[in-house]
Design a protein around this motif. Structure first.
Motif, PDB file in Angstrom:
ATOM      1  N   MET A   1      -8.889   4.973  -3.873  1.00  0.00           N
ATOM      2  CA  MET A   1      -8.147   3.765  -4.212  1.00  0.00           C
ATOM      3  C   MET A   1      -6.651   4.022  -3.978  1.00  0.00           C
ATOM      4  O   MET A   1      -6.144   5.079  -4.301  1.00  0.00           O
ATOM      5  CB  MET A   1      -8.396   3.388  -5.667  1.00  0.00           C
ATOM      6  N   ASN A   2      -5.979   3.050  -3.412  1.00  0.00           N
ATOM      7  CA  ASN A   2      -4.554   3.161  -3.162  1.00  0.00           C
ATOM      8  C   ASN A   2      -3.784   2.770  -4.418  1.00  0.00           C
ATOM      9  O   ASN A   2      -3.785   1.621  -4.819  1.00  0.00           O
ATOM     10  CB  ASN A   2      -4.139   2.256  -1.994  1.00  0.00           C
ATOM     11  N   ASP A   3      -3.128   3.761  -5.013  1.00  0.00           N
ATOM     12  CA  ASP A   3      -2.406   3.526  -6.257  1.00  0.00           C
ATOM     13  C   ASP A   3      -0.898   3.562  -6.103  1.00  0.00           C
ATOM     14  O   ASP A   3      -0.182   3.388  -7.082  1.00  0.00           O
ATOM     15  CB  ASP A   3      -2.818   4.557  -7.303  1.00  0.00           C
ATOM     16  N   LYS A   4      -0.412   3.823  -4.883  1.00  0.00           N
ATOM     17  CA  LYS A   4       1.034   3.887  -4.663  1.00  0.00           C
ATOM     18  C   LYS A   4       1.412   3.097  -3.413  1.00  0.00           C
ATOM     19  O   LYS A   4       0.716   3.147  -2.406  1.00  0.00           O
ATOM     20  CB  LYS A   4       1.499   5.329  -4.487  1.00  0.00           C
ATOM     21  N   ILE A   5       2.509   2.375  -3.518  1.00  0.00           N
ATOM     22  CA  ILE A   5       3.027   1.608  -2.396  1.00  0.00           C
ATOM     23  C   ILE A   5       4.477   2.011  -2.169  1.00  0.00           C
ATOM     24  O   ILE A   5       5.260   2.115  -3.118  1.00  0.00           O
ATOM     25  CB  ILE A   5       2.923   0.091  -2.661  1.00  0.00           C
ATOM     26  N   LYS A   6       4.797   2.251  -0.916  1.00  0.00           N
ATOM     27  CA  LYS A   6       6.166   2.602  -0.525  1.00  0.00           C
ATOM     28  C   LYS A   6       6.816   1.372   0.091  1.00  0.00           C
ATOM     29  O   LYS A   6       6.309   0.811   1.055  1.00  0.00           O
ATOM     30  CB  LYS A   6       6.130   3.744   0.486  1.00  0.00           C
ATOM     31  N   ILE A   7       7.943   0.979  -0.485  1.00  0.00           N
ATOM     32  CA  ILE A   7       8.712  -0.154   0.039  1.00  0.00           C
ATOM     33  C   ILE A   7      10.007   0.403   0.618  1.00  0.00           C
ATOM     34  O   ILE A   7      10.762   1.077  -0.089  1.00  0.00           O
ATOM     35  CB  ILE A   7       9.048  -1.178  -1.061  1.00  0.00           C
ATOM     36  N   THR A   8      10.233   0.150   1.900  1.00  0.00           N
ATOM     37  CA  THR A   8      11.491   0.543   2.530  1.00  0.00           C
ATOM     38  C   THR A   8      12.286  -0.727   2.769  1.00  0.00           C
ATOM     39  O   THR A   8      11.827  -1.634   3.459  1.00  0.00           O
ATOM     40  CB  THR A   8      11.245   1.277   3.864  1.00  0.00           C
ATOM     41  N   PHE A   9      13.465  -0.778   2.172  1.00  0.00           N
ATOM     42  CA  PHE A   9      14.320  -1.948   2.311  1.00  0.00           C
ATOM     43  C   PHE A   9      15.185  -1.815   3.557  1.00  0.00           C
ATOM     44  O   PHE A   9      15.332  -0.727   4.118  1.00  0.00           O
ATOM     45  CB  PHE A   9      15.182  -2.115   1.055  1.00  0.00           C
ATOM     46  N   LYS A  10      15.770  -2.903   3.992  1.00  0.00           N
ATOM     47  CA  LYS A  10      16.574  -2.910   5.218  1.00  0.00           C
ATOM     48  C   LYS A  10      17.807  -2.014   5.118  1.00  0.00           C
ATOM     49  O   LYS A  10      18.334  -1.580   6.130  1.00  0.00           O
ATOM     50  CB  LYS A  10      16.956  -4.337   5.603  1.00  0.00           C
ATOM     51  N   ASN A  11      18.254  -1.718   3.899  1.00  0.00           N
ATOM     52  CA  ASN A  11      19.392  -0.812   3.729  1.00  0.00           C
ATOM     53  C   ASN A  11      18.934   0.650   3.641  1.00  0.00           C
ATOM     54  O   ASN A  11      19.684   1.530   3.255  1.00  0.00           O
ATOM     55  CB  ASN A  11      20.213  -1.192   2.500  1.00  0.00           C
ATOM     56  N   ASP A  12      17.649   0.892   3.976  1.00  0.00           N
ATOM     57  CA  ASP A  12      16.998   2.207   3.978  1.00  0.00           C
ATOM     58  C   ASP A  12      16.742   2.788   2.590  1.00  0.00           C
ATOM     59  O   ASP A  12      16.357   3.944   2.466  1.00  0.00           O
ATOM     60  CB  ASP A  12      17.756   3.210   4.852  1.00  0.00           C
ATOM     61  N   PHE A  13      16.925   1.990   1.536  1.00  0.00           N
ATOM     62  CA  PHE A  13      16.538   2.417   0.199  1.00  0.00           C
ATOM     63  C   PHE A  13      15.010   2.396   0.142  1.00  0.00           C
ATOM     64  O   PHE A  13      14.376   1.454   0.628  1.00  0.00           O
ATOM     65  CB  PHE A  13      17.120   1.472  -0.863  1.00  0.00           C
ATOM     66  N   ILE A  14      14.433   3.428  -0.429  1.00  0.00           N
ATOM     67  CA  ILE A  14      12.977   3.523  -0.541  1.00  0.00           C
ATOM     68  C   ILE A  14      12.582   3.495  -2.006  1.00  0.00           C
ATOM     69  O   ILE A  14      13.161   4.199  -2.829  1.00  0.00           O
ATOM     70  CB  ILE A  14      12.447   4.814   0.121  1.00  0.00           C
ATOM     71  N   ARG A  15      11.596   2.677  -2.307  1.00  0.00           N
ATOM     72  CA  ARG A  15      11.079   2.593  -3.670  1.00  0.00           C
ATOM     73  C   ARG A  15       9.581   2.834  -3.629  1.00  0.00           C
ATOM     74  O   ARG A  15       8.870   2.217  -2.837  1.00  0.00           O
ATOM     75  CB  ARG A  15      11.372   1.234  -4.275  1.00  0.00           C
ATOM     76  N   ILE A  16       9.117   3.730  -4.494  1.00  0.00           N
ATOM     77  CA  ILE A  16       7.688   3.993  -4.631  1.00  0.00           C
ATOM     78  C   ILE A  16       7.219   3.261  -5.893  1.00  0.00           C
ATOM     79  O   ILE A  16       7.783   3.448  -6.972  1.00  0.00           O
ATOM     80  CB  ILE A  16       7.392   5.505  -4.767  1.00  0.00           C
ATOM     81  N   VAL A  17       6.208   2.419  -5.732  1.00  0.00           N
ATOM     82  CA  VAL A  17       5.666   1.651  -6.854  1.00  0.00           C
ATOM     83  C   VAL A  17       4.252   2.160  -7.127  1.00  0.00           C
ATOM     84  O   VAL A  17       3.419   2.197  -6.229  1.00  0.00           O
ATOM     85  CB  VAL A  17       5.636   0.138  -6.520  1.00  0.00           C
ATOM     86  N   GLU A  18       4.013   2.559  -8.372  1.00  0.00           N
ATOM     87  CA  GLU A  18       2.695   3.069  -8.755  1.00  0.00           C
ATOM     88  C   GLU A  18       1.944   2.045  -9.600  1.00  0.00           C
ATOM     89  O   GLU A  18       2.542   1.358 -10.423  1.00  0.00           O
ATOM     90  CB  GLU A  18       2.846   4.361  -9.552  1.00  0.00           C
ATOM     91  N   ARG A  19       0.641   1.977  -9.373  1.00  0.00           N
ATOM     92  CA  ARG A  19      -0.212   1.034 -10.111  1.00  0.00           C
ATOM     93  C   ARG A  19      -0.015   1.172 -11.619  1.00  0.00           C
ATOM     94  O   ARG A  19       0.056   0.179 -12.341  1.00  0.00           O
ATOM     95  CB  ARG A  19      -1.679   1.267  -9.748  1.00  0.00           C
TER      96      ARG A  19
END
Length: 70
Positions: A1-19
């Motif tokens: 099961m995928n429990d983590k999502i990586k969001i890369t914003f246009k300003n290159d900031f990366i956020r990892i979101v966990e379930r």
């Protein structure tokens, strides 16, 4: 099961979101799938499990969004 999502914003900031840290994680999964299919997606606000915490994403600020396995 995928429990983590990586969001890369246009300003290159990366956020990892966990379930485990987001109440409406399934809404983010739906958003991810639509965004990656180039479908129209709304502004999304997600509630954190900590009182008063929230994450908001706007399609105009997102460069990429993907599941990660870490």
């Amino acid at each position: 099961m995928n429990d983590k999502i990586k969001i890369t914003f246009k300003n290159d900031f990366i956020r990892i979101v966990e379930r485990s840290n987001i109440r409406n994680f399934n809404s983010l999964v739906d958003w991810l799938e639509k965004f990656n299919k180039c479908e129209d997606v709304p502004f999304l606000t997600m509630s954190g499990r900590d009182l008063g915490s929230a994450i908001a994403i706007n399609k105009n600020n997102v460069k990429s969004i993907e599941f990660i396995n870490k």
